[in-house]
Design a protein around this motif. Sequence first.
Motif, PDB file in Angstrom:
ATOM      1  N   TYR A   1       0.828  -1.206   0.000  1.00 30.36           N
ATOM      2  CA  TYR A   1       0.000   0.000   0.000  1.00 30.36           C
ATOM      3  C   TYR A   1       0.865   1.261   0.000  1.00 30.36           C
ATOM      4  O   TYR A   1       1.804   1.397   0.789  1.00 30.36           O
ATOM      5  CB  TYR A   1      -0.928   0.003   1.218  1.00 30.36           C
ATOM      6  N   THR A   2       0.531   2.200  -0.878  1.00 34.04           N
ATOM      7  CA  THR A   2       1.325   3.402  -1.053  1.00 34.04           C
ATOM      8  C   THR A   2       1.465   4.188   0.234  1.00 34.04           C
ATOM      9  O   THR A   2       2.555   4.676   0.581  1.00 34.04           O
ATOM     10  CB  THR A   2       0.695   4.300  -2.139  1.00 34.04           C
ATOM     11  N   GLU A   3       0.363   4.330   0.995  1.00 33.52           N
ATOM     12  CA  GLU A   3       0.419   5.140   2.210  1.00 33.52           C
ATOM     13  C   GLU A   3       1.365   4.548   3.250  1.00 33.52           C
ATOM     14  O   GLU A   3       1.957   5.284   4.057  1.00 33.52           O
ATOM     15  CB  GLU A   3      -0.985   5.309   2.811  1.00 33.52           C
ATOM     16  N   ILE A   4       1.548   3.233   3.224  1.00 34.31           N
ATOM     17  CA  ILE A   4       2.494   2.605   4.150  1.00 34.31           C
ATOM     18  C   ILE A   4       3.915   2.744   3.622  1.00 34.31           C
ATOM     19  O   ILE A   4       4.847   3.079   4.366  1.00 34.31           O
ATOM     20  CB  ILE A   4       2.121   1.133   4.390  1.00 34.31           C
ATOM     21  N   LEU A   5       4.102   2.513   2.345  1.00 36.44           N
ATOM     22  CA  LEU A   5       5.432   2.626   1.748  1.00 36.44           C
ATOM     23  C   LEU A   5       6.006   4.028   1.900  1.00 36.44           C
ATOM     24  O   LEU A   5       7.218   4.201   2.077  1.00 36.44           O
ATOM     25  CB  LEU A   5       5.381   2.250   0.269  1.00 36.44           C
ATOM     26  N   LEU A   6       5.149   5.041   1.831  1.00 41.73           N
ATOM     27  CA  LEU A   6       5.606   6.425   1.935  1.00 41.73           C
ATOM     28  C   LEU A   6       5.454   6.975   3.348  1.00 41.73           C
ATOM     29  O   LEU A   6       5.713   8.166   3.585  1.00 41.73           O
ATOM     30  CB  LEU A   6       4.840   7.310   0.941  1.00 41.73           C
ATOM     31  N   GLY A   7       5.022   6.130   4.261  1.00 46.99           N
ATOM     32  CA  GLY A   7       4.810   6.568   5.631  1.00 46.99           C
ATOM     33  C   GLY A   7       5.677   5.808   6.615  1.00 46.99           C
ATOM     34  O   GLY A   7       6.826   5.461   6.325  1.00 46.99           O
ATOM     35  N   ASP A   8       5.107   5.497   7.763  1.00 51.58           N
ATOM     36  CA  ASP A   8       5.848   4.850   8.845  1.00 51.58           C
ATOM     37  C   ASP A   8       5.778   3.328   8.713  1.00 51.58           C
ATOM     38  O   ASP A   8       5.089   2.644   9.469  1.00 51.58           O
ATOM     39  CB  ASP A   8       5.261   5.296  10.197  1.00 51.58           C
ATOM     40  N   TRP A   9       6.519   2.806   7.736  1.00 54.86           N
ATOM     41  CA  TRP A   9       6.509   1.355   7.566  1.00 54.86           C
ATOM     42  C   TRP A   9       7.306   0.651   8.655  1.00 54.86           C
ATOM     43  O   TRP A   9       7.090  -0.527   8.939  1.00 54.86           O
ATOM     44  CB  TRP A   9       7.013   0.949   6.184  1.00 54.86           C
ATOM     45  N   GLN A  10       8.216   1.367   9.285  1.00 59.93           N
ATOM     46  CA  GLN A  10       9.048   0.738  10.312  1.00 59.93           C
ATOM     47  C   GLN A  10       8.213   0.226  11.485  1.00 59.93           C
ATOM     48  O   GLN A  10       8.515  -0.837  12.051  1.00 59.93           O
ATOM     49  CB  GLN A  10      10.095   1.726  10.824  1.00 59.93           C
ATOM     50  N   SER A  11       7.153   0.940  11.850  1.00 63.30           N
ATOM     51  CA  SER A  11       6.331   0.473  12.967  1.00 63.30           C
ATOM     52  C   SER A  11       5.634  -0.840  12.626  1.00 63.30           C
ATOM     53  O   SER A  11       5.441  -1.695  13.498  1.00 63.30           O
ATOM     54  CB  SER A  11       5.302   1.537  13.360  1.00 63.30           C
ATOM     55  N   ARG A  12       5.262  -1.022  11.357  1.00 60.05           N
ATOM     56  CA  ARG A  12       4.673  -2.302  10.927  1.00 60.05           C
ATOM     57  C   ARG A  12       5.710  -3.411  11.012  1.00 60.05           C
ATOM     58  O   ARG A  12       5.405  -4.524  11.433  1.00 60.05           O
ATOM     59  CB  ARG A  12       4.163  -2.191   9.491  1.00 60.05           C
ATOM     60  N   VAL A  13       6.915  -3.107  10.597  1.00 58.46           N
ATOM     61  CA  VAL A  13       7.997  -4.090  10.684  1.00 58.46           C
ATOM     62  C   VAL A  13       8.226  -4.493  12.129  1.00 58.46           C
ATOM     63  O   VAL A  13       8.333  -5.686  12.456  1.00 58.46           O
ATOM     64  CB  VAL A  13       9.289  -3.519  10.066  1.00 58.46           C
TER      65      VAL A  13
END
Length: 278
Positions: free
Chosen positions: A37-49
């Motif tokens: 998802y674009t909003e995750i790729l351009l946002g805070d993906w580290q918290s998902r990781v």
Amino acid sequence: MSTPLTIGAALTTADLPTFRDWLIGGQRDLELQDFLYTEILLGDWQSRVDAAKSLLDGFEGQLGIHGPFIGVPVDNDDPEIAPIITRRFMIGLDICAALGATQMVVHSPYTTWDYNNFDNNPRVGNSPSARERKIAQTHAVMRKVVDRAEAQGVTLVIENIEDIAPDDRAELAASFGSDAVKLSIDTGHAHYAHHATGAPPVDYFVTRAGARLDHVHLQDSDGYADRHWSIGQGTIRWHQVFEAIAALPVRPRLVMELRDASKIPASMRFLEAEGLAR
């Protein structure tokens, strides 16, 4: 089939608490799908990781992600837009590095239009054919991504979307000259293409992919649309599909990709009852 194949799943981080014990108990393969998802790729993906890694403590199966595809075709030939798409896939590789993932799913650029028009646009003089242009356009976007994936120990697997001719994706993968580019098959996409556009049946897709097949999305369909139904709910000939997979020289990652993850137990009951998988 003598030894049932082990099945994993394509899930989001939000699904992990429900399926964590099942994944770890069987050390099943996992594909995380948050990162397309674009909003995750351009946002805070580290918290998902971080959340995924916490939930996967004790997981020893093979881990991959579904890479970007929304609005980022890998064959884009616009000189201003193509570098943006390259960067988007580089973020996917950043995420793989942070997760310890070793595979990223990439969508095929081949369309129904391509299939019907490739031979209508052959090579003329020094001008490349439509087939050659398709490969060149994809290299322009993905060459740096492939080089980094190879150095990072990540395999990019090209998933069939509209593909009619299974060998087109194989030719594209081979054109990079790298073991970091292999093939993926989505059973529902192949079944749709078989019924709607005259493609071969699903087991033929598997057989044609051969040793390059490194990943399979398992989902059922009626052949009319991309249903992502529970296994056994549609009309795919599963015994033939699993026989083709078992005959491969290498074992691809096998992950259920269902629209409703709560249907995973029902799918497993079907596959186990048929003696196809565990």
